[in-house]
Design an enzyme around this catalytic site. Structure first.
Site, PDB file in Angstrom:
ATOM      1  N   GLY A  71       0.822  -1.177  -0.247  1.00 53.73           N
ATOM      2  CA  GLY A  71       0.123  -0.119  -0.472  1.00 53.73           C
ATOM      3  C   GLY A  71       0.902   0.814  -0.355  1.00 53.73           C
ATOM      4  CB  THR A  75       9.056   5.612   0.416  1.00 54.33           C
ATOM      5  OG1 THR A  75       9.511   6.753   1.225  1.00 54.33           O
ATOM      6  CG2 THR A  75       9.404   4.223   0.584  1.00 54.33           C
ATOM      7  N   GLY A 139       4.155   1.149   5.244  1.00 56.59           N
ATOM      8  CA  GLY A 139       3.287  -0.314   3.451  1.00 56.59           C
ATOM      9  C   GLY A 139       3.167  -1.815   3.764  1.00 56.59           C
ATOM     10  N   GLY A 150       6.444  -3.139   5.744  1.00 54.09           N
ATOM     11  CA  GLY A 150       6.078  -3.255   6.497  1.00 54.09           C
ATOM     12  C   GLY A 150       6.573  -1.572   6.827  1.00 54.09           C
ATOM     13  CB  CYS A 168       4.232   8.800   2.509  1.00 50.72           C
ATOM     14  SG  CYS A 168       5.644   7.893   2.569  1.00 50.72           S
TER      15      CYS A 168
END
Length: 214
Positions: A71, A75, A139, A150, A168
């Site tokens: 998700g 980044t 995420g 994680g 993000c």
């Protein structure tokens, strides 16, 4: 049957290989397999999550970009950033995804407090922040009731690659690392502290950290 938490210290490892191992682990694990946390660093790269938009990749330049199945948005990963991949059976633990997000955030906040850094999560923007600067990103992906991917905690790293993206998905979001807030921070110590906090928040005893994949 009561299972222990397995925690692995993998050093600096390739992203694509680790991602593939996470997917395989999650696909073949049974209800009797222990939960695992992998602690590691990645060579420099950007990862674009499932919600990622091309417009947030401002100028990646020579840093590779990988589209992944977690998700969140884009980044950066690089040396000096502590990544914790958290592979737990949510059903067995009796928690949901939102609960797991809170576990990750609270674990980071507590690990930072052990280093005299006051941090906090935001309800509308997952992650952990210090004075409105982001110090840890989250995420996750859930498959077959089990989590993978994680968190990434900025410990002692070059933050300039974050200027090449909207971290993000937030334009102008400032990033910070632990070393800028506490000169005495040592990554190996933070690794053990974060592992212990994650274990405690998940209801496990403090884990012995194993070196490598096996």
């Amino acid at each position: 049957m009561e299972l222990d938490l397995i925690c692995r210290d993998l050093g600096v490892v390739d992203y694509a290989e680790t991602w593939e191992r996470m997917k395989q682990f999650t696909q073949i694990r049974s209800k009797d397999d222990a939960d695992e946390i992998w602690l590691l660093e990645h060579p420099s790269l950007f990862t674009q999550g499932q919600a990622g938009k091309e417009e947030h990749l401002l100028a990646p330049g020579d840093i590779p970009v990988i589209q992944v199945d977690r998700g969140g948005q884009v980044t950066y990963h690089g040396p000096g950033q502590l990544v914790a991949y958290v592979m737990v059976d949510l059903k067995r633990l009796g928690i949901g995804v939102r609960d797991l997000v809170s576990v990750l955030e609270n674990s980071v906040v507590r690990a930072l407090a052990l280093n005299a850094i006051e941090a906090y999560p935001k309800p509308d923007a997952p992650g952990v922040y210090v004075d409105e600067q982001k110090i840890a990103s989250l995420g996750l992906r859930v498959r077959r009731g089990c989590s993978f991917h994680g968190l990434a905690l900025n410990v002692d790293m070059d933050l300039t690659p974050f200027n090449r993206i909207n971290p993000c998905g937030y334009q102008g979001l400032q990033m910070v690392d632990m070393k800028r807030l506490n000169k005495g921070v040592i990554l190996s110590n933070v690794k053990a502290q974060l592992a212990n906090q994650l274990a405690e928040q998940l209801g496990y005893n403090y884990p012995a950290i194993q070196q490598g994949w096996k």
